[in-house]
Design an enzyme around this catalytic site. Structure first.
Site, PDB file in Angstrom:
ATOM      1  CB  ILE A  31      -0.905   0.053   1.262  1.00 29.10           C
ATOM      2  CG1 ILE A  31      -1.560  -1.300   1.549  1.00 29.10           C
ATOM      3  CG2 ILE A  31      -1.937   1.172   1.122  1.00 29.10           C
ATOM      4  CD1 ILE A  31      -2.407  -1.868   0.461  1.00 29.10           C
ATOM      5  N   GLY A  37       3.955   4.078   3.431  1.00 23.43           N
ATOM      6  CA  GLY A  37       3.614   2.825   2.755  1.00 23.43           C
ATOM      7  C   GLY A  37       3.690   1.667   3.723  1.00 23.43           C
ATOM      8  CE  LYS A  38       4.146  -1.607   8.539  1.00 23.44           C
ATOM      9  NZ  LYS A  38       4.942  -0.770   9.454  1.00 23.44           N
ATOM     10  N   GLY A  39       3.816  -2.986   3.523  1.00 24.54           N
ATOM     11  CA  GLY A  39       3.599  -4.206   2.758  1.00 24.54           C
ATOM     12  C   GLY A  39       3.340  -5.360   3.693  1.00 24.54           C
TER      13      GLY A  39
END
Ligand code: NAD
Length: 430
Positions: A74, A119-121
């Site tokens: 994201i 962001g993040k994953g």
């Protein structure tokens, strides 16, 4: 900015596709948005994830069978710069959770005043049941699937729950193989040998110590001799305890997943570290008395540092908190009702998005050094971190005083204001 009534900001659960975690983020966001009288259009921009990527990652497992893992990346907001945020490997990863975490990274980077978005994953998997080879294959396939969306100027991942410097080395290698040359600045939290930064391991705990020192200064007392209790003795908790003790504070209690230790005269942190390395827990340490984990929050101390997990200070234990200062080393350790209760009782709470932001600030330093191709000494990293953290703390404190609000709301006000200002300056493309 246009005035906007309280009722007109939807809560998270009213937004299609979002439930608990994003809703929790939105509730905190809305309190600050109201104080700022945030323009309705800008509100819509800042509460909408810019990009949500979902990928399927086929991996041949050691038994010869093929598994398909779902991965997310994201990029919540990239107004201030490339998206920045960790990659999490966990069976409970969900789109809702990763989106909320990416939003929190946006506000954390903005509070820290570094030129990154959020962001993040995450990948839905259970790394405790996977071999090293399977983890490497999954990492390489996940990165290959999102390769067009990431890059030093687009989105820079980092470690998070269940991912580490070895996994970041595989991320860096996979990206480099795709573009045909070595790109160290694609990811942070790397081993030192391939472009990591000195001081990164200690950075979050160092920031927690600085937040404690500045908070004490604000409330008119000195860290020297102050009593401190720390929950969690991992990366953040142990370094915080070590550095705060170096400042002359007395760390009287430490707890972890298994138990705790209490010593009124102050725990010898170096010896406790040696004990933990051997036994994987602080329990059984001979330099103090045993302390049941659930008693950490009711101790007679000046400073309390939750540095373990989320949702630890709740309405079940908040009324018993005697500390004057709570520094949130962990992410989300205080529930919203407990936070309200403590604030009303005059407890000074430094929120996670400020208190543990030194981790991402030093990731920013790592990215700068990689792009520059020139590496700083540990002292240079620490000096720069000290300056950045003091500035961020000062900005949030001044905002809290100006708006007569708590430090958490003030941190959101600072963050939202920075992202909103740049959004308006840049304007709406096309
Ligand atoms: P870690 O895994 O190194 O340490 C976690 C510690 O918490 C361990 O000592 C563990 O024993 C303890 N713990 C686990 N369950 C517990 C329980 N039920 N009661 C008491 N203690 C318990 O993790 P970390 O890197 O130190 O991260 C801690 C928190 O800080 C997390 O919320 C993380 O998201 C946050 N954080 C970490 C960083 C970083 O740079 N490491 C940066 C920002 C935020």
């Amino acid at each position: 900015m246009n005035a906007r009534s309280d009722q007109s900001f939807p809560r998270g659960e009213e937004l299609p596709g979002h439930s608990s975690t994003f809703g929790a983020m939105l509730q905190e966001f809305n309190i600050a948005a109201r104080l700022l009288n945030l323009d309705p259009g800008i509100w819509k921009v800042l509460t909408s994830p810019k990009r949500q990527i979902i990928v399927s990652c086929p991996v041949q497992m050691d038994n010869g069978e093929i598994e398909v893992f779902t991965g997310y990346r994201i990029q919540y907001n990239i107004t201030l710069g490339p998206a920045k945020g960790g990659i999490r490997y966990h069976p409970n990863v969900s789109l809702d959770e990763v989106t909320a975490l990416a939003a929190w990274m946006t506000w954390k980077c903005a509070v820290a005043n570094i030129p990154f978005g959020g962001g993040k994953g995450g990948v839905i998997c259970d790394p405790t049941r996977m071999s090293r080879r399977e983890l490497e294959a999954l990492t390489r396939r996940y990165i290959a699937e999102i390769i067009d969306a990431i890059g030093p100027e687009k989105d820079v991942p980092a470690p998070d729950v269940n991912t580490n410097d070895q996994i970041m080395a595989w991320v860096m290698d996979t990206y480099s193989m795709h573009v045909g040359h070595t790109v160290t600045s694609i990811v942070t939290g790397k081993p030192l040998e391939l472009g990591g930064s000195l001081g990164r391991r200690e950075a979050t705990g160092r920031g927690v110590m600085i937040a404690a020192r500045e908070s004490a200064k604000h409330l008119g007392f000195d860290l020297k001799g102050a009593k401190v209790a720390v929950q969690g003795f991992g990366n953040v908790g142990s370094v915080s305890a070590q550095l705060i003790a170096e400042q002359g504070a007395r760390v009287v209690a430490v707890t972890d997943w298994k138990g705790g230790v209490y010593n009124e005269k102050g725990i010898d942190i170096e010896k406790l570290l040696a004990h933990t390395q051997q036994h994987r827990t602080v329990e059984g340490f001979s330099g103090g008395d045993p302390l049941p984990g659930d008693q950490i929050f009711g101790l007679d101390v000046e400073i309390l540092i939750p540095a373990a997990l989320e949702n630890q200070i709740t309405m079940a234990n908040a009324p018993g908190v005697k500390a004057r200062i709570v520094i949130e080393g962990a992410n989300g350790p205080t529930t919203p009702d407990a936070h309200r209760h403590l604030h009303e009782r005059g407890v000074f709470i430094v929120p996670d998005i400020l208190a543990n932001s030194s981790g991402v600030t030093t990731s920013y330093f790592e990215w700068v050094q990689d792009r520059y191709g020139y590496f700083w000494t540990e002292q240079e990293v620490n000096d720069r971190l000290e300056r950045k953290m003091c500035e961020a703390f000062g900005d949030v404190l001044q905002t809290a005083l100006k708006f007569k609000t708590d430090m958490r709301t003030a941190a959101y006000v600072v963050a939202i204001n920075r992202v909103a200002t740049v959004t308006r300056m840049r304007g709406m493309y096309a």
